[in-house]
Design a protein around this motif. Structure first.
Motif, PDB file in Angstrom:
ATOM      1  N   ASP A 175      54.466 -83.462  68.768  1.00  0.00           N
ATOM      2  CA  ASP A 175      54.762 -82.969  70.116  1.00  0.00           C
ATOM      3  C   ASP A 175      56.260 -82.765  70.310  1.00  0.00           C
ATOM      4  OD1 ASP A 175      52.101 -82.977  70.798  1.00  0.00           O
ATOM      5  OD2 ASP A 175      52.192 -84.887  71.900  1.00  0.00           O
ATOM      6  N   GLN A 176      57.062 -83.676  69.780  1.00  0.00           N
ATOM      7  CA  GLN A 176      58.516 -83.550  69.897  1.00  0.00           C
ATOM      8  C   GLN A 176      59.016 -82.341  69.124  1.00  0.00           C
ATOM      9  OE1 GLN A 176      60.379 -87.178  68.648  1.00  0.00           O
ATOM     10  NE2 GLN A 176      59.368 -88.404  70.216  1.00  0.00           N
TER      11      GLN A 176
ATOM     12  N   SER B 293      55.045 -87.638  73.850  1.00  0.00           N
ATOM     13  CA  SER B 293      53.816 -87.562  74.632  1.00  0.00           C
ATOM     14  C   SER B 293      54.020 -88.187  76.004  1.00  0.00           C
ATOM     15  CB  SER B 293      52.672 -88.266  73.896  1.00  0.00           C
ATOM     16  OG  SER B 293      52.816 -89.651  73.958  1.00  0.00           O
ATOM     17  N   ASP B 294      53.338 -87.642  76.981  1.00  0.00           N
ATOM     18  CA  ASP B 294      53.451 -88.159  78.347  1.00  0.00           C
ATOM     19  C   ASP B 294      52.946 -89.589  78.447  1.00  0.00           C
ATOM     20  OD1 ASP B 294      54.536 -85.805  79.254  1.00  0.00           O
ATOM     21  OD2 ASP B 294      52.619 -84.983  79.929  1.00  0.00           O
TER      22      ASP B 294
ATOM     23  N   PHE C  15      57.376 -79.507  68.393  1.00  0.00           N
ATOM     24  CA  PHE C  15      56.982 -78.234  68.997  1.00  0.00           C
ATOM     25  C   PHE C  15      57.348 -78.124  70.469  1.00  0.00           C
ATOM     26  CE2 PHE C  15      54.017 -78.328  65.353  1.00  0.00           C
ATOM     27  CZ  PHE C  15      54.407 -77.147  64.778  1.00  0.00           C
ATOM     28  N   GLY C  16      57.298 -79.230  71.190  1.00  0.00           N
ATOM     29  CA  GLY C  16      57.504 -79.172  72.632  1.00  0.00           C
ATOM     30  C   GLY C  16      58.837 -79.693  73.112  1.00  0.00           C
ATOM     31  N   GLY C  17      59.530 -80.438  72.292  1.00  0.00           N
ATOM     32  CA  GLY C  17      60.836 -80.936  72.685  1.00  0.00           C
ATOM     33  C   GLY C  17      60.825 -82.317  73.318  1.00  0.00           C
ATOM     34  N   SER C  18      59.667 -82.847  73.669  1.00  0.00           N
ATOM     35  CA  SER C  18      59.613 -84.194  74.240  1.00  0.00           C
ATOM     36  C   SER C  18      58.396 -84.919  73.684  1.00  0.00           C
ATOM     37  CB  SER C  18      59.533 -84.144  75.767  1.00  0.00           C
ATOM     38  OG  SER C  18      58.312 -83.575  76.168  1.00  0.00           O
TER      39      SER C  18
END
Length: 67
Positions: free
Chosen positions: A32-33, A40-41, A35-38
């Motif tokens: 997730d980091q 997991s929620d 591809f998304g930059g952060s």
């Protein structure tokens, strides 16, 4: 009674911080980091909740000693 609740908050908060950190370091969170930059929620909310519970537990335990 306050000491028991404060101690439970402290222990629960520390556990949430630990498991949140473990979740943050997991493979899925790293993907997730990437591809998304952060992360997991779920991991972030566990660490935020753990931090708040830990601070609340510490304040409850220290408040009894200050008065």
């Amino acid at each position: 009674m306050r000491k028991i609740i404060s101690a439970a908050l402290l222990v629960g908060g520390l556990l949430l911080l630990y498991f949140g950190y473990q979740e943050y370091q997991s493979f899925q969170s790293e993907v997730d980091q990437f591809f998304g930059g952060s992360g997991s929620d779920k991991a972030i909310w566990m660490m935020v909740g753990g931090g708040a519970a830990t601070i609340g537990g510490l304040m409850g335990l220290l408040r009894d000693k200050m008065t």
